[in-house]
Design a protein around this motif. Structure first.
Motif, PDB file in Angstrom:
ATOM      1  N   LYS A  81      11.392   9.841 -32.892  1.00 50.90           N
ATOM      2  CA  LYS A  81      12.351   8.946 -32.243  1.00 50.90           C
ATOM      3  C   LYS A  81      12.990   8.006 -33.256  1.00 50.90           C
ATOM      4  CE  LYS A  81      10.579   8.965 -27.552  1.00 50.90           C
ATOM      5  NZ  LYS A  81      10.387   8.150 -26.330  1.00 50.90           N
TER       6      LYS A  81
ATOM      7  N   GLN B 225      16.872   5.213 -33.733  1.00 52.03           N
ATOM      8  CA  GLN B 225      18.164   4.751 -33.230  1.00 52.03           C
ATOM      9  C   GLN B 225      19.179   4.884 -34.352  1.00 52.03           C
ATOM     10  OE1 GLN B 225      17.287   0.794 -31.846  1.00 52.03           O
ATOM     11  NE2 GLN B 225      16.824   1.507 -29.792  1.00 52.03           N
TER      12      GLN B 225
ATOM     13  N   VAL C 138      22.518   6.810 -33.704  1.00 53.25           N
ATOM     14  CA  VAL C 138      23.884   6.875 -33.169  1.00 53.25           C
ATOM     15  C   VAL C 138      23.887   6.468 -31.709  1.00 53.25           C
ATOM     16  CG1 VAL C 138      24.645   8.682 -34.762  1.00 53.25           C
ATOM     17  CG2 VAL C 138      23.670   9.330 -32.567  1.00 53.25           C
TER      18      VAL C 138
ATOM     19  N   LEU D 246      25.040   7.496 -28.208  1.00 47.34           N
ATOM     20  CA  LEU D 246      25.448   8.714 -27.536  1.00 47.34           C
ATOM     21  C   LEU D 246      26.466   8.422 -26.449  1.00 47.34           C
ATOM     22  CD1 LEU D 246      22.030  10.571 -27.207  1.00 47.34           C
ATOM     23  CD2 LEU D 246      23.898  11.055 -28.793  1.00 47.34           C
TER      24      LEU D 246
ATOM     25  N   HIS E 108      25.815  13.388 -21.552  1.00 47.36           N
ATOM     26  CA  HIS E 108      24.545  14.083 -21.677  1.00 47.36           C
ATOM     27  C   HIS E 108      23.833  14.161 -20.333  1.00 47.36           C
ATOM     28  CE1 HIS E 108      24.694  14.525 -26.002  1.00 47.36           C
ATOM     29  NE2 HIS E 108      25.311  13.361 -25.998  1.00 47.36           N
TER      30      HIS E 108
ATOM     31  N   ARG F 268      17.236   9.709 -24.699  1.00 47.31           N
ATOM     32  CA  ARG F 268      18.214   9.440 -25.754  1.00 47.31           C
ATOM     33  C   ARG F 268      17.584   8.801 -26.985  1.00 47.31           C
ATOM     34  NH1 ARG F 268      24.042   8.276 -23.335  1.00 47.31           N
ATOM     35  NH2 ARG F 268      23.964   9.668 -21.551  1.00 47.31           N
TER      36      ARG F 268
ATOM     37  N   THR G 198      17.865  14.651 -29.586  1.00 48.08           N
ATOM     38  CA  THR G 198      18.937  14.392 -28.627  1.00 48.08           C
ATOM     39  C   THR G 198      20.127  13.736 -29.324  1.00 48.08           C
ATOM     40  OG1 THR G 198      17.304  14.098 -26.859  1.00 48.08           O
ATOM     41  CG2 THR G 198      19.525  13.238 -26.469  1.00 48.08           C
ATOM     42  N   GLN G 199      19.866  12.742 -30.161  1.00 50.94           N
ATOM     43  CA  GLN G 199      20.949  12.058 -30.864  1.00 50.94           C
ATOM     44  C   GLN G 199      21.655  13.009 -31.841  1.00 50.94           C
ATOM     45  OE1 GLN G 199      19.843   8.170 -32.460  1.00 50.94           O
ATOM     46  NE2 GLN G 199      18.166   8.096 -30.999  1.00 50.94           N
TER      47      GLN G 199
ATOM     48  N   GLY H 184      23.780  15.481 -30.034  1.00 49.92           N
ATOM     49  CA  GLY H 184      24.950  14.826 -29.480  1.00 49.92           C
ATOM     50  C   GLY H 184      26.092  14.750 -30.470  1.00 49.92           C
TER      51      GLY H 184
ATOM     52  N   GLN I  87      30.734  13.858 -34.055  1.00 45.40           N
ATOM     53  CA  GLN I  87      30.709  13.288 -32.715  1.00 45.40           C
ATOM     54  C   GLN I  87      32.107  13.321 -32.095  1.00 45.40           C
ATOM     55  OE1 GLN I  87      29.743   9.060 -32.356  1.00 45.40           O
ATOM     56  NE2 GLN I  87      28.212   9.600 -30.822  1.00 45.40           N
TER      57      GLN I  87
ATOM     58  N   HIS J 151      25.919   8.084 -40.605  1.00 41.73           N
ATOM     59  CA  HIS J 151      25.966   7.114 -39.508  1.00 41.73           C
ATOM     60  C   HIS J 151      26.253   5.736 -40.097  1.00 41.73           C
ATOM     61  CE1 HIS J 151      21.679   5.840 -40.286  1.00 41.73           C
ATOM     62  NE2 HIS J 151      21.672   7.036 -40.837  1.00 41.73           N
TER      63      HIS J 151
ATOM     64  N   GLY K  14      23.697   2.109 -32.997  1.00 42.93           N
ATOM     65  CA  GLY K  14      22.663   2.377 -32.016  1.00 42.93           C
ATOM     66  C   GLY K  14      21.720   1.215 -31.797  1.00 42.93           C
TER      67      GLY K  14
END
Length: 201
Positions: A50, A52, A54, A56, A60, A66, A71-72, A75, A98, A124, A128
């Motif tokens: 896990k 942070q 981006v 999202l 989704h 998220r 997942t990020q 995305g 993105q 990035h 986030g």
């Protein structure tokens, strides 16, 4: 991201790179079986990690976590396709950015024309962060589109991911840096960036 081990945080200067051998985005992106294999590999590569990185967008599936890096990453990676490239060290690099925000870009590195991911990278902008306000995409004069939750718009970060510390390879790191330098040169000519290498184990 407590389980991740940060291995390097080195300011770098961008170089202007020559063109790489590439296959147009639509050729590989329209290959549904290939895309599904790559998406499965992304999910497997990141696992339950896990972070942070981006912000999202709202398209989704409800209930998807998220906070998961997979997942990020998906995305971004499954947004607007970029060319498939043969890297300078003979790997294959697939990229995507993105939707409506191609300043945020993801790439995976595989063996030649393969789908098992050896390394991944994300451009990035220290985004986030839940403690910063969210807003709609906006473009200042001469700046790429971005969303809120960012605290540094002048110095992008390129995070390079490896499954294990032992898997970090100088050639793969260089290929990802070359890709990131070209992408950032294309969107804004940024002179400096942060390069961070992360190994999950």
């Amino acid at each position: 991201m407590a389980s991740m081990k940060r291995m390097a945080l080195i300011p770098m200067l961008f170089l202007v790179l020559g063109p790489a051998a590439a296959q147009h985005a639509t050729v590989w992106y329209n290959d549904r079986a290939l895309r599904q294999q790559l998406d499965t590999s992304v999910t497997s590569f990141f696992g339950s990690e896990k972070g942070q990185f981006v912000v999202l967008r709202g398209h989704h599936v409800p209930g998807v976590d998220r906070g998961l890096l997979a997942t990020q990453f998906l995305g971004v990676f499954d947004g607007v396709p970029q060319d498939r490239e043969a890297t300078g060290h003979g790997y294959t690099l697939y990229g995507g950015c993105q939707p409506h925000n191609c300043a945020v870009t993801a790439a995976v590195l595989t063996t030649p024309n393969g789908t098992v991911i050896d390394a991944a990278a994300l451009i990035h902008w220290r985004c986030g962060r839940p403690d910063l306000p969210m807003d709609s995409p906006q473009a200042a004069k001469g700046e790429p589109f971005r969303v809120g939750g960012c605290d540094d718009l002048q110095h992008p970060t390129v995070t390079m991911f490896f499954a294990r510390r032992a898997a970090v390879d100088e050639q793969k790191v260089q290929d990802l840096k070359d890709w990131a330098a070209k992408r950032l040169s294309d969107i804004g000519g940024y002179r400096k960036t942060r390069y961070v290498t992360v190994a999950f184990k």
